[in-house]
Structures are given as C-alpha cells and as structure tokens.
Write an enzyme that holds these catalytic residues in place. Structure first.
Site, PDB file in Angstrom:
ATOM      1  N   HIS A   1       0.985 -15.015  -1.013  1.00  0.00           N
ATOM      2  CA  HIS A   1      -0.326 -15.631  -1.254  1.00  0.00           C
ATOM      3  C   HIS A   1      -0.512 -15.888  -2.740  1.00  0.00           C
ATOM      4  O   HIS A   1      -0.431 -14.967  -3.544  1.00  0.00           O
ATOM      5  CB  HIS A   1      -1.454 -14.714  -0.736  1.00  0.00           C
ATOM      6  CG  HIS A   1      -1.625 -14.794   0.748  1.00  0.00           C
ATOM      7  ND1 HIS A   1      -2.700 -14.260   1.414  1.00  0.00           N
ATOM      8  CD2 HIS A   1      -0.850 -15.372   1.696  1.00  0.00           C
ATOM      9  CE1 HIS A   1      -2.572 -14.507   2.708  1.00  0.00           C
ATOM     10  NE2 HIS A   1      -1.454 -15.166   2.907  1.00  0.00           N
TER      11      HIS A   1
ATOM     12  N   TYR B   1      -5.865  -8.106  -9.943  1.00  0.00           N
ATOM     13  CA  TYR B   1      -5.586  -8.114  -8.502  1.00  0.00           C
ATOM     14  C   TYR B   1      -4.080  -8.145  -8.228  1.00  0.00           C
ATOM     15  O   TYR B   1      -3.588  -7.437  -7.344  1.00  0.00           O
ATOM     16  CB  TYR B   1      -6.291  -9.302  -7.823  1.00  0.00           C
ATOM     17  CG  TYR B   1      -6.261  -9.204  -6.316  1.00  0.00           C
ATOM     18  CD1 TYR B   1      -7.255  -8.518  -5.615  1.00  0.00           C
ATOM     19  CD2 TYR B   1      -5.218  -9.775  -5.583  1.00  0.00           C
ATOM     20  CE1 TYR B   1      -7.215  -8.401  -4.232  1.00  0.00           C
ATOM     21  CE2 TYR B   1      -5.169  -9.665  -4.198  1.00  0.00           C
ATOM     22  CZ  TYR B   1      -6.169  -8.984  -3.531  1.00  0.00           C
ATOM     23  OH  TYR B   1      -6.113  -8.864  -2.173  1.00  0.00           O
TER      24      TYR B   1
ATOM     25  N   PRO C   1     -10.544   0.683  -1.049  1.00  0.00           N
ATOM     26  CA  PRO C   1      -9.530  -0.338  -0.737  1.00  0.00           C
ATOM     27  C   PRO C   1      -9.871  -1.757  -1.189  1.00  0.00           C
ATOM     28  O   PRO C   1      -9.034  -2.658  -1.072  1.00  0.00           O
ATOM     29  CB  PRO C   1      -9.413  -0.271   0.798  1.00  0.00           C
ATOM     30  CG  PRO C   1     -10.653   0.389   1.263  1.00  0.00           C
ATOM     31  CD  PRO C   1     -11.143   1.259   0.165  1.00  0.00           C
TER      32      PRO C   1
ATOM     33  N   LYS D   1      -5.364  -1.594  -4.036  1.00  0.00           N
ATOM     34  CA  LYS D   1      -4.547  -0.957  -5.069  1.00  0.00           C
ATOM     35  C   LYS D   1      -3.860   0.349  -4.639  1.00  0.00           C
ATOM     36  O   LYS D   1      -2.903   0.789  -5.288  1.00  0.00           O
ATOM     37  CB  LYS D   1      -5.426  -0.634  -6.300  1.00  0.00           C
ATOM     38  CG  LYS D   1      -5.818  -1.858  -7.079  1.00  0.00           C
ATOM     39  CD  LYS D   1      -4.692  -2.335  -7.977  1.00  0.00           C
ATOM     40  CE  LYS D   1      -4.792  -3.776  -8.366  1.00  0.00           C
ATOM     41  NZ  LYS D   1      -4.113  -4.727  -7.494  1.00  0.00           N
TER      42      LYS D   1
ATOM     43  N   TYR E   1     -12.781 -12.265   0.681  1.00  0.00           N
ATOM     44  CA  TYR E   1     -13.647 -11.137   0.325  1.00  0.00           C
ATOM     45  C   TYR E   1     -15.066 -11.702   0.228  1.00  0.00           C
ATOM     46  O   TYR E   1     -15.333 -12.550  -0.634  1.00  0.00           O
ATOM     47  CB  TYR E   1     -13.260 -10.543  -1.027  1.00  0.00           C
ATOM     48  CG  TYR E   1     -11.929  -9.806  -1.054  1.00  0.00           C
ATOM     49  CD1 TYR E   1     -11.870  -8.427  -0.842  1.00  0.00           C
ATOM     50  CD2 TYR E   1     -10.737 -10.479  -1.317  1.00  0.00           C
ATOM     51  CE1 TYR E   1     -10.654  -7.737  -0.892  1.00  0.00           C
ATOM     52  CE2 TYR E   1      -9.517  -9.802  -1.362  1.00  0.00           C
ATOM     53  CZ  TYR E   1      -9.492  -8.432  -1.148  1.00  0.00           C
ATOM     54  OH  TYR E   1      -8.294  -7.765  -1.194  1.00  0.00           O
TER      55      TYR E   1
HETATM   56  P1  RFL Z   1      -0.318   9.006   2.612  1.00  0.00           P
HETATM   57  O1  RFL Z   1      -0.050   7.670   3.205  1.00  0.00           O
HETATM   58  O2  RFL Z   1      -1.646   9.636   2.896  1.00  0.00           O
HETATM   59  O3  RFL Z   1       0.836   9.990   3.081  1.00  0.00           O
HETATM   60  C1  RFL Z   1       0.790  11.366   2.864  1.00  0.00           C
HETATM   61  C2  RFL Z   1       1.655  12.049   3.904  1.00  0.00           C
HETATM   62  O4  RFL Z   1       1.648  13.469   3.657  1.00  0.00           O
HETATM   63  C3  RFL Z   1       1.515  14.149   4.900  1.00  0.00           C
HETATM   64  N1  RFL Z   1       0.942  15.484   4.624  1.00  0.00           N
HETATM   65  C4  RFL Z   1       1.689  16.612   4.575  1.00  0.00           C
HETATM   66  N2  RFL Z   1       2.990  16.800   4.753  1.00  0.00           N
HETATM   67  C5  RFL Z   1       3.462  18.089   4.656  1.00  0.00           C
HETATM   68  N3  RFL Z   1       2.651  19.161   4.398  1.00  0.00           N
HETATM   69  C6  RFL Z   1       1.347  18.989   4.210  1.00  0.00           C
HETATM   70  N4  RFL Z   1       0.561  20.042   3.947  1.00  0.00           N
HETATM   71  C7  RFL Z   1       0.794  17.692   4.300  1.00  0.00           C
HETATM   72  N5  RFL Z   1      -0.448  17.153   4.173  1.00  0.00           N
HETATM   73  C8  RFL Z   1      -0.339  15.832   4.381  1.00  0.00           C
HETATM   74  C9  RFL Z   1       0.616  13.238   5.729  1.00  0.00           C
HETATM   75  O5  RFL Z   1       0.763  13.480   7.113  1.00  0.00           O
HETATM   76  C10 RFL Z   1       1.120  11.861   5.312  1.00  0.00           C
HETATM   77  O6  RFL Z   1       2.152  11.398   6.152  1.00  0.00           O
HETATM   78  O7  RFL Z   1      -0.173   8.980   1.022  1.00  0.00           O
HETATM   79  P2  RFL Z   1       0.857   8.152   0.107  1.00  0.00           P
HETATM   80  O8  RFL Z   1       2.257   8.254   0.658  1.00  0.00           O
HETATM   81  O9  RFL Z   1       0.576   8.566  -1.282  1.00  0.00           O
HETATM   82  O10 RFL Z   1       0.439   6.611   0.308  1.00  0.00           O
HETATM   83  C11 RFL Z   1      -0.806   6.139  -0.124  1.00  0.00           C
HETATM   84  C12 RFL Z   1      -1.281   4.974   0.767  1.00  0.00           C
HETATM   85  O11 RFL Z   1      -1.169   5.360   2.123  1.00  0.00           O
HETATM   86  C13 RFL Z   1      -2.727   4.553   0.448  1.00  0.00           C
HETATM   87  O12 RFL Z   1      -2.953   4.565  -0.936  1.00  0.00           O
HETATM   88  C14 RFL Z   1      -3.057   3.134   0.976  1.00  0.00           C
HETATM   89  O13 RFL Z   1      -2.998   3.087   2.371  1.00  0.00           O
HETATM   90  C15 RFL Z   1      -4.456   2.688   0.509  1.00  0.00           C
HETATM   91  N6  RFL Z   1      -4.867   1.377   1.063  1.00  0.00           N
HETATM   92  C16 RFL Z   1      -4.401   0.204   0.505  1.00  0.00           C
HETATM   93  N7  RFL Z   1      -3.541   0.220  -0.509  1.00  0.00           N
HETATM   94  C17 RFL Z   1      -3.038  -0.957  -1.015  1.00  0.00           C
HETATM   95  O14 RFL Z   1      -2.262  -0.910  -1.978  1.00  0.00           O
HETATM   96  N8  RFL Z   1      -3.365  -2.190  -0.499  1.00  0.00           N
HETATM   97  C18 RFL Z   1      -4.217  -2.299   0.536  1.00  0.00           C
HETATM   98  O15 RFL Z   1      -4.432  -3.407   1.006  1.00  0.00           O
HETATM   99  C19 RFL Z   1      -4.808  -1.079   1.062  1.00  0.00           C
HETATM  100  N9  RFL Z   1      -5.638  -1.115   2.096  1.00  0.00           N
HETATM  101  C20 RFL Z   1      -5.745   1.322   2.136  1.00  0.00           C
HETATM  102  C21 RFL Z   1      -6.129   0.034   2.636  1.00  0.00           C
HETATM  103  C22 RFL Z   1      -6.265   2.481   2.728  1.00  0.00           C
HETATM  104  C23 RFL Z   1      -7.159   2.371   3.768  1.00  0.00           C
HETATM  105  N10 RFL Z   1      -7.665   3.566   4.324  1.00  0.00           N
HETATM  106  C24 RFL Z   1      -7.532   3.908   5.684  1.00  0.00           C
HETATM  107  C25 RFL Z   1      -8.088   4.615   3.425  1.00  0.00           C
HETATM  108  C26 RFL Z   1      -7.008  -0.079   3.692  1.00  0.00           C
HETATM  109  C27 RFL Z   1      -7.549   1.079   4.241  1.00  0.00           C
HETATM  110  C28 RFL Z   1      -8.548   0.898   5.350  1.00  0.00           C
HETATM  111  C1  PHB Z   2      -5.605  -5.052   4.633  1.00  0.00           C
HETATM  112  O1  PHB Z   2      -4.995  -6.060   5.010  1.00  0.00           O
HETATM  113  O2  PHB Z   2      -5.654  -4.020   5.336  1.00  0.00           O
HETATM  114  C2  PHB Z   2      -6.309  -5.064   3.324  1.00  0.00           C
HETATM  115  C3  PHB Z   2      -6.202  -6.188   2.527  1.00  0.00           C
HETATM  116  C4  PHB Z   2      -6.861  -6.207   1.304  1.00  0.00           C
HETATM  117  C5  PHB Z   2      -7.609  -5.118   0.903  1.00  0.00           C
HETATM  118  C6  PHB Z   2      -7.702  -3.995   1.706  1.00  0.00           C
HETATM  119  C7  PHB Z   2      -7.044  -3.967   2.935  1.00  0.00           C
HETATM  120  O3  PHB Z   2      -8.274  -5.170  -0.283  1.00  0.00           O
END
Ligand code: RFL
Ligand code: PHB
Length: 393
Positions: A75, A388, A296, A300, A204
């Site tokens: 994109h 971004y 989110p 980032k 957005y």
């Molecule tokens: P995670 O993915 O939370 O993984 C951590 C892992 O550790 C395990 N764990 C343990 N394991 C052993 N012993 C323990 N005591 C433990 N406690 C926990 C867990 O089971 C898990 O498997 O962290 P990590 O790897 O640092 O990754 C971070 C990302 O997952 C997170 O920052 C993103 O998903 C955030 N996020 C987004 N980030 C982006 O860069 N672009 C996006 O578009 C974006 N959209 C989002 C998002 C997060 C969202 N939510 C649900 C908060 C959209 C949403 C809705």
């Molecule tokens: C997503 O596709 O889940 C998504 C995209 C952009 C964002 C957050 C989540 O800023």
C-alpha cells in the site's frame, strides 16, 4: 528435575520470541523457546495487519519473506476521514515508501514452520516459569512442561518475549524499573468477515460517533474495527449493529462499496500506551509487548517488536562473535529511542482519531481543524507518512 543447557532462553513463542530464535539460530546460536499456550492457540489470535518496509526486510533476513512477497498487498497510501469526508495521504509521494498488508497470524505461521524445519527447541503449554537470578553469570529458568515435569534450563541470557501479561517484566525488581502508562477510555470492537474490502487501501475514520478502521487480509477477507465502550463484551454486539454503525462512520464516497456478511471473529481490545525502562536487568532482556504496548491506531505494535528483536539479535550476535558486549548492553537505550517515537505517534493518532467521553465542543473543533489541516498540508502529510511507514532503524 530434567536439566538443559542453552545459550539463550526465550520466554514466549509469539512473533518476537520466534523471530529472535530464528535470527540467532541462523548464526549458529543455540536457543530454547518456552510458550505458555499450544501452537494452535497462538495461531488463532487475530492481530496486526500492517508491516513497515523495515519489518519486511528483517523478516526476509530471517527467511520468512517469501509469502509476504507473493500474498502481501503493498500500500502506497492510506485514507483518512473526518466527519464522513475522506482524503488520501500518499506515502510514496511524501516519503518515497510503502507498507505491506500481511497478517500477523501468517507471519507467525511461517516462523513456526521455519523453526520446525530447523528442529528448534520449543516447549509448548509450559507452566510456572521462574527466572531464578538474572544477575548470576549463568541464569536458571525453571518451569513445568505440558505433562507437569519440572525442567531447569541454564543459559547465558534470558529474553522475555512473553507479552504484556508475561512473567519476565515482573522479574525486574520494582525499585529497578520505571513504568509509564496511559489507559484510553475506550476499546476497539474488531470483526473479521469473508467479504471483499470496502476500499483498496485502509480507511481511518473519525466522526462524532467515534472512530472506525477498515482494513483487510486479502481480496475476500476484511478486518473492520469500531471504537466502543471498553466495559462491554463482544457478544453484546450483533453483526447487524456493527455494519450499521460502520456505515455511519465511513466517508460518504465509500458507503456504497461496503459489502456486509456474517462475522467469523469478533473481539474487543482495550487501548493502552505503556513503556517499562530499562529493558535489561542483568542477563534478562525484554522485547516486544513484554516491554511496551501501543494503541493499535498507528499499526506500530508488531513493527516495534520486530525492531526490538533486530537490535537485540545484533547485540547477541556481536557478543557470540567475540566482538564484546557494548552493542548488547546498549540494547535498552537504542531500542527505547525508537520505542518512544512510536509511542508518541500512536498516542497522537489515537487522540486525533477517537472521541473521548465528556469531550467539549472546543475539543471537537480542534480535532476537525487538525484533520482539515492534514488533508491540505503536504508538510503535515509528510509528518504523518514518515511515522506511519516507520522511522528508519
Ligand atoms: P505476543 O504476541 O503477546 O506474544 C507473547 C507470547 O508469550 C506467551 N506467554 C508466555 N510464554 C511462556 N511463559 C509465560 N509465562 C508466558 N506469558 C505469555 C503468550 O502466550 C504469547 O504467545 O507478544 P510479541 O511476540 O511481543 O508480539 C507483539 C504483537 O503481538 C503486538 O504488538 C501486535 O499484535 C499489536 N498490534 C498491531 N501491531 C502492528 O504492528 N500493526 C498492526 O496493525 C497491529 N494491529 C495489534 C493490532 C494488536 C491488537 N490487539 C489485539 C491488542 C490490532 C489489535 C486489535
Ligand atoms: C489490522 O489490519 O488489524 C490493523 C490495521 C491497521 C491498524 C490496526 C490494525 O492500525
């Protein structure tokens, strides 16, 4: 008790933990990953969708770029909308860069496959993970495996990649760490639906009824979010409510393109900014969501997790190559510098695009005016685009 030895113990088998393990194993460094849940559980979590170009480069370096090239959507801009009037910010024209739409679930799936090909040591469904003394030259981690057998791992370093609710951050004594936090007074209600995306690029949208985001995973899989009351549950909302509310918040010129259908996933995420400092305590390092959370809105979280992994892997690789510990011991400072820039951008974008309960008319006017400025000023658009697409590593 069964004893194991490794060079780096990684707690958490999400994207951070798996990517770190992969980059280290590529350099011949031995790792063991401990994951609290099953692999299928980790892969069932629907999360991020936007990858910065720097993130894609690092994933390619780890050997998991193939499917991103084939299935990812590049994109070159995004749409923003204020009071149902949409406008586009071009990333390519302002800063000469782009982002790639590719789901976090797919990145994690590919990382697991690579780890399996390399016969990486991963323990799933571990319990009671205990990091004994990170200040000791060899650090012990004791845990129970999936059948309850007690296991001890002795390693040079322990890396906490265990997300916001993990145990690693808590292992840094309270008087040795400082936490910074902002909790936002709303959440995101997200759905996944097997329908074509409403738009060719993300939208957005800010309206007086709240924020909406239109994203996608592929040509027949859409991801939509609505600002919602954080004290409600996903089950409180029918699909019918979701689509009606989304239509209300979309820019006028997109409304007719919306294709609705049953949701195949529905969940609510709270919004929070959080940073812990420092990211090192003795031989323990924190990475990704274990160290910081961003709302989110700026896409980032995953990208920051990947840049942390990049900096830490460089430090560990230099250490094991006999180049000293300077890079490794600078990890916290180097990573925090980039983290705070992303925290600021995510906070700014969240504040701009959401409606805060109890907001006065004055605040609403300021918001509309700022979005209007962003819609016309090439300088404002370049500021938005530069952040971004991701500050260079
Ligand atoms: P995670 O993915 O939370 O993984 C951590 C892992 O550790 C395990 N764990 C343990 N394991 C052993 N012993 C323990 N005591 C433990 N406690 C926990 C867990 O089971 C898990 O498997 O962290 P990590 O790897 O640092 O990754 C971070 C990302 O997952 C997170 O920052 C993103 O998903 C955030 N996020 C987004 N980030 C982006 O860069 N672009 C996006 O578009 C974006 N959209 C989002 C998002 C997060 C969202 N939510 C649900 C908060 C959209 C949403 C809705
Ligand atoms: C997503 O596709 O889940 C998504 C995209 C952009 C964002 C957050 C989540 O800023």
């Amino acid at each position: 008790m069964v004893n194991f030895k490794t060079q780096v113990t990684i707690i958490g088998g999400g994207p951070s933990g798996l990517l770190l393990s992969q980059l280290l194993m590529n350099e011949g460094i031995d790792t063991i990953v401990l994951e609290k849940h099953s692999k299928s559980h980790v892969l069932s979590r629907i999360r991020a969708g936007v990858l910065e170009s720097g993130t894609v480069e690092i994933l390619k370096q780890a050997g998991v770029g193939e499917r991103i090239d084939i299935d990812g959507f590049v994109h070159e801009g995004t749409y923003l909308s204020s009071e149902n009037k949409g406008f586009r910010v071009s990333f390519s024209e302002t800063v000469g860069k782009s982002v790639t739409i590719f789901g976090q679930t797919e990145v994690t799936k590919d990382l697991y496959q690579k780890q399996e090909e390399r016969e990486a040591n991963i323990f799933f469904q571990v319990k009671n993970v205990n990091i004994i003394d990170p200040k000791c030259s060899k650090t012990e981690v004791i845990f129970e495996d999936e059948i309850g057998k007690e296991i001890k791992i002795v390693s040079d370093f322990v890396v906490g990649c265990d997300g916001f609710h993990g145990v690693s951050r808590q292992r840094i004594p309270l008087n040795q760490r400082k936490e910074y936090e902002r909790i936002y007074p709303f959440g995101w209600l997200g759905i996944l639906s097997e329908t074509p995306p409403v738009s060719d690029e993300l939208i957005y949208a800010n309206t007086c009824d709240g924020f909406a985001l239109c994203s996608m995973r592929n040509n027949n899989l859409s991801r939509y979010y609505l600002q919602c009351d954080v004290n409600t549950k996903a089950e409180d909302y029918s699909d019918d409510y979701f689509w009606k509310e989304l239509i209300k918040r979309l820019p006028e010129n997109s409304k007719d393109n919306l294709r609705t259908g049953p949701s195949i996933e529905k969940s609510i995420a709270p919004l929070r900014s959080f940073v812990v400092e420092p990211l090192q305590y003795g031989n323990l390092f924190l990475v990704g969501d274990a160290a910081h959370i961003v709302p989110p809105t700026g896409a980032k979280g995953l990208n920051l997790a990947v840049s942390d992994v990049h900096y830490l892997s460089e430090g560990l690789i230099a250490f094991y190559r006999g180049e000293g510990d300077k890079k490794l011991f600078n990890y916290s400072k180097t990573a925090l510098n980039r983290i705070w820039k992303a925290v600021r951008f995510s906070w700014w974008m969240t504040t701009l695009m959401h409606e805060f309960p109890g907001t006065k008319e004055f605040d609403r006017k300021i918001k509309i005016s700022e979005l209007e400025y962003l819609s016309h000023s090439s300088f404002a658009q370049a500021h938005f685009a530069e952040n971004y697409v991701g500050i260079p590593l």
